[in-house]
Every structure is written in C-alpha cells, then in structure tokens.
Enzyme design. Sequence first.
Site, PDB file in Angstrom:
ATOM      1  N   GLU A  61       0.718  -1.174  -0.072  1.00 39.70           N
ATOM      2  CA  GLU A  61       0.106   0.100  -0.069  1.00 39.70           C
ATOM      3  C   GLU A  61       0.984   1.281   0.109  1.00 39.70           C
ATOM      4  O   GLU A  61       0.492   2.147  -0.705  1.00 39.70           O
ATOM      5  CB  GLU A  61      -0.932   0.051   1.170  1.00 39.70           C
ATOM      6  N   HIS A 130     -10.013  -5.984  10.372  1.00 40.49           N
ATOM      7  CA  HIS A 130     -10.542  -5.702   8.998  1.00 40.49           C
ATOM      8  C   HIS A 130     -12.007  -4.919   9.508  1.00 40.49           C
ATOM      9  O   HIS A 130     -12.637  -5.009   8.247  1.00 40.49           O
ATOM     10  CB  HIS A 130     -10.827  -6.949   8.365  1.00 40.49           C
TER      11      HIS A 130
END
Length: 329
Positions: A61, A130
């Site tokens: 990322e 998450h």
Amino acid sequence: MARSIAFRDALREAMSEEMRRDDRVYLMGEEVAEYNGAYKVSQGMLAEFGPRRVIDTPISELGFTAVGVGSAQNGLRPIVEFMTWNFAVLALDQILNTASKMLAMSGGQISCPIVFRGGNGSAGQLGAQHSTAFESLYANIPGIKVVSPSNGYDAKGLLKQAIRYEEDPVMFMESEQMYGDKCEIPESEYYIELGKADIKKAGRDITIVSFNKMMKVALSAAAELEKEGISAEVIDLRTIRPLDWQTILESVKKTNRLVIVEEQWPFASISSEITYRIQKEGFDYLDAPIRRITAADAPLHYAPNLVAAALPDVPRTVKLVKEVMYLKK
C-alpha cells in the site's frame, strides 16, 4: 428515465465515464485488473481501458500510494483502490505527509487531485484488524476531503465529482456490506457537489443524523418511530469533510432535538464535532441535550453476538430518541 443497478455498478460507471472523458484518469490497486476487483467494482474495466490505465499492484500500500500521489502531482488524476481502508494505514505517510500537505508546502503551486477509495468499516465476521471505520481519522487531516455515501445514486454522483473536479485528495469510503445494494440511477450524467448533506426524510419532532451504512439504521428507526406518531427528520451527511453542519442546524431549529448515529468509535468522532457545532450555533433551539449512538469504544470482535452488541442498531436508536423526547420507556 431511471434504471436499477447495484452499488458496485454505480461506482464502476462513475470511474468508467470519467476515464472515457479524460485519459489522465487511471485506476490502480490490488486485484483491480485481472481479478476484476476484490468486490468486482472494476469488473470489465481492464478489457476496456487496458493494462496502462487499470493497473494491478503488488501487496504494498505504501508503495503504490506513493506512485499515485507522485503521478497526481505531475498532472494525472489517479484513482487508488484499497482492498479495505484498514490496509490504508500502511500508506498513511503518503496520505498525511505528502498528499494532504504539498499544496500548502509548495505555496499553492502543487496540487494533488487523487481519489482514494475502497471498503470501510465492519463487514461481518472479519475480526478487529479488518473492521475499523476511518471517517473520523481522515476528517482530522487538513487538506483532504472525506466522502462516505449511503447509497449507489449518491456514490456515483459524488465519485464523479471527486474524480473530475476536486483538486484536493479525496478519501472515498464505501461499505463492503452495500456493494450488492440496488439503487435507481438516471440515464443522464450527473454530479453531486461535495460538502452538501441530504435530507432523506422530512420530519418535525427530532433530527437524526447519520452516514454510510448506518443510514439504514437511522431510516429504519425513523420508520419505527413513525408508527408511534413520532416524526423524525433524517439527514445523510454524505460528505464528512467538508461538514455541512448548517443543514443540521436548520433542521434542529425546526425539531429542537438531535440524535447522531455513527459507526465511529466515540472519542473524537464525527458526532463529537457535530455536537460542538450545533450547541455553539444553535444552543437556544435545543429542548434536550444532543445524544448519540456509536460503535463500542473497543476493537470489533469476530463473534457475531459481540458484533451486534458493539454496533448501533434500530432498537437502541429508537430507545435513545424516546429518551431525548422525554417519553416513557
């Protein structure tokens, strides 16, 4: 004329229409090309636009966000998809220290027209790492805009606006639980200005404010309250930063009461900012303290009963509204 499509299709249409219009726009992220997107948002886009404009990235990322930010500062208009905003914390250095600050650091010479988008918040049994809702975190950063739509119609118009017109970085936060939701989309092209809340249901007795998938809770609670003769006005923020607190204030002037429903953790949340603004500008219009229902002040657990206990729901929202109205429980 309108047609019914899924939330994911509305996002795809927004990106594809802007990519056809402007060859500076491109999409990059993990599995956006060959796999058609983790949630099939980019399905078919590789076939139409090719690998130079729909780009699969490594699982890095920070790396691909840096590529996107650099290209935006050099004249392109990238869309960077995070498989989940939980993974975007790995790229926070580029978002916070480069994308959000370069316009100020360059004396207004270098803008960063980039859209970061992906799934945000809880999506069932995915565990604590998450399941975080990040609107309040990014809304605390000057120099960026934060969008959190509750339906496909708004999502398409807001995303097109962000891609085409915004010169600042835009954090576009979707809900993984809404990608299959159906919505009515007009055949004609449309854009929705950022920073404008929308009154989804008019009412006279109390104002309920929410955004993203918690709008389902707010609207369902309003429907339950209507059965008991309580008329709730429901406002969808749509954009978190800039925050349209004036629309909330005008509603409170009419209803004199305010409840906020959000998925954020309670400390330094969106409801905290709204509460400050409304009590400062509209204290004399309030007939009761502003109340809120948020996620629990803890990581979200995996067990479904703990997920249900941690997130706002309709019964607790209805109960809170009645408390604000000083009605018997």
